[in-house]
Write a protein that holds these residues in place. Sequence first.
Motif, short mmCIF file in Angstrom:
data_model
loop_
_atom_site.label_atom_id
_atom_site.label_comp_id
_atom_site.label_asym_id
_atom_site.label_seq_id
_atom_site.Cartn_x
_atom_site.Cartn_y
_atom_site.Cartn_z
N UNK A 67 0.82 -1.21 0.00
CA UNK A 67 0.00 0.00 0.00
C UNK A 67 0.86 1.26 0.00
N UNK A 68 1.97 1.22 -0.72
CA UNK A 68 2.82 2.39 -0.87
C UNK A 68 3.78 2.64 0.26
N UNK A 69 3.93 1.68 1.18
CA UNK A 69 4.87 1.86 2.30
C UNK A 69 5.44 0.51 2.71
N UNK A 70 6.22 0.50 3.78
CA UNK A 70 6.81 -0.75 4.25
C UNK A 70 5.72 -1.69 4.75
N UNK A 71 6.06 -2.94 4.87
CA UNK A 71 5.10 -3.92 5.37
C UNK A 71 4.71 -3.59 6.81
N UNK A 72 3.52 -3.99 7.18
CA UNK A 72 3.08 -3.80 8.56
C UNK A 72 3.98 -4.53 9.53
N UNK A 73 4.52 -5.67 9.11
CA UNK A 73 5.41 -6.44 9.99
C UNK A 73 6.69 -5.65 10.30
N UNK A 74 7.29 -5.01 9.30
CA UNK A 74 8.50 -4.23 9.56
C UNK A 74 8.15 -2.99 10.40
N UNK A 75 7.02 -2.37 10.12
CA UNK A 75 6.58 -1.22 10.92
C UNK A 75 6.37 -1.64 12.38
N UNK A 76 5.79 -2.82 12.59
CA UNK A 76 5.60 -3.33 13.94
C UNK A 76 6.94 -3.50 14.66
N UNK A 77 7.93 -4.05 13.95
CA UNK A 77 9.27 -4.19 14.52
C UNK A 77 9.79 -2.83 14.99
N UNK A 78 9.68 -1.82 14.14
CA UNK A 78 10.15 -0.49 14.52
C UNK A 78 9.34 0.07 15.70
N UNK A 79 8.03 -0.15 15.69
CA UNK A 79 7.20 0.34 16.80
C UNK A 79 7.67 -0.24 18.13
N UNK A 80 8.04 -1.51 18.14
CA UNK A 80 8.45 -2.17 19.37
C UNK A 80 9.91 -1.92 19.75
N UNK A 81 10.72 -1.48 18.80
CA UNK A 81 12.16 -1.40 19.03
C UNK A 81 12.72 0.01 19.07
N UNK A 82 12.04 0.96 18.48
CA UNK A 82 12.59 2.29 18.26
C UNK A 82 13.16 2.92 19.54
#
Length: 157
Positions: A67-82
């Motif tokens: 949908x024009x951006x990174x996968x939800x799975x990679x975004x989830x990783x960043x959300x939990x790790x940032x």
Amino acid sequence: MSQPVRQVAVIAHAPSKNTRRLRDAVLRGIANPDIDNVTARWIAPLEAGPEDVLTADAVILGTPENLGTMSGALKDFFDRSYYHCLEHTDALPFAFYVRAGQDGTGTRRAVESITGGLRWKSVQEPLICRGPFDPAFEIQCEELGLMMAAGLESGLF
């Protein structure tokens, strides 16, 4: 005197046959027989956490364009790790690739925004594999893995 073994965390979302081919090509590049002191560990983004980044010498990210951006799975990783990584991973060498059916621009922008906030050090232009799947994408991903491994082994980064 032997060099210490350096570790690359490959955090790549690979939900399809073609994205698995790209991930495997990156891992092959890191495991090139000319590289002696670098190992890789693939972690699926939904299983990866801040400890995987904090213990790595470098990171390679991989994502399909969704949908024009990174996968939800990679975004989830960043959300939990940032916030766990912020202030602890400045100048961490990283690279990333995108399997983009169309453009890849939004995905690139999203990944660069987050990694910029973390102050990670991009060691290569993002690899955007655009359009219909091309076996040349595998060669490019293998080269990306080899470049990261060679740079770590040589002390370049």
